[in-house]
Scaffold this motif. Structure first.
Motif, short mmCIF file in Angstrom:
data_model
loop_
_atom_site.label_atom_id
_atom_site.label_comp_id
_atom_site.label_asym_id
_atom_site.label_seq_id
_atom_site.Cartn_x
_atom_site.Cartn_y
_atom_site.Cartn_z
N GLU A 59 -6.08 -2.90 -7.85
CA GLU A 59 -5.88 -1.69 -7.04
C GLU A 59 -4.53 -1.73 -6.32
OE1 GLU A 59 -7.62 1.34 -6.68
OE2 GLU A 59 -8.31 0.51 -8.58
N LEU A 60 -4.11 -2.93 -5.91
CA LEU A 60 -2.80 -3.06 -5.28
C LEU A 60 -1.71 -2.68 -6.28
CD1 LEU A 60 -0.99 -3.85 -2.90
CD2 LEU A 60 -1.13 -6.23 -3.71
N ASN A 103 -2.05 -0.65 -8.80
CA ASN A 103 -2.13 0.81 -8.93
C ASN A 103 -1.42 1.50 -7.77
OD1 ASN A 103 -3.58 0.58 -11.29
ND2 ASN A 103 -5.57 0.81 -10.29
N CYS A 104 -1.58 0.93 -6.56
CA CYS A 104 -0.91 1.49 -5.38
C CYS A 104 0.61 1.37 -5.53
CB CYS A 104 -1.38 0.76 -4.13
SG CYS A 104 -0.65 1.38 -2.61
N ARG A 111 2.47 3.94 -7.60
CA ARG A 111 2.72 5.29 -7.08
C ARG A 111 4.18 5.47 -6.67
NH1 ARG A 111 -1.03 5.34 -9.58
NH2 ARG A 111 -3.00 6.38 -9.23
#
Length: 154
Positions: A10-11, A13-14, A17
């Protein structure tokens, strides 16, 4: 949130951005020419002229880059195949031509001599001093959310 509970996927994926350009970092060594795709590239300083590339410690290119001159080739939007080739998905025939250690047809070239290396956890932060550069107008290849993108004017 403690480190042990952080979801690394998830990091990533962050971090994804943040839209970036796409480069291929190339160098020459005893075994020939080598390159790697990198979107973790940034300018650091104008005086002295410095750039930084963050290199995964597991990449095959790292030993070739250590204490070596290198060129940052900033790719144009038509060079997605070149980016994939140097990201470990080699294509035959190769979707690019060499021009010395440059990738022919790139939007910009930034030739560097070694300046410093820093520990960046699972990456090495390679800083180069710019010794020569060239650029031209065109549309850059962009990367966002794990995908190649086009940059469109507002």
């Amino acid at each position: 949130m403690g480190e042990s509970t952080m979801d690394i996927r998830e990091l990533r994926n962050c971090f994804g951005r943040f839209a970036t350009g796409v480069t291929v970092v190339t160098c020459k060594h005893a075994q020939g020419k080598h390159g790697m795709t990198a979107n973790s590239f940034t300018s650091v300083s104008l005086d002295p002229p410095l750039v930084l590339v963050s290199v995964d410690r597991r990449t095959k290119a790292l030993p070739y880059l250590k204490n070596n001159h290198f060129t940052v080739n900033i790719l144009r939007e038509s060079q997605q195949g070149t980016a994939m080739h140097f990201a470990g998905r080699a294509q035959d025939p190769a979707p690019f031509e060499w021009d010395g250690i440059r990738i022919k047809g790139s939007l910009a070239y930034i030739e560097c001599e070694p300046w410093a290396e820093y520990d960046g956890g699972d990456h090495v932060l390679v800083v180069g001093k710019v010794i020569r550069f060239e650029y031209e107008d065109g549309n850059p290849l962009a990367f966002y959310g794990g995908k190649f993108m086009k940059v469109a004017p507002q």
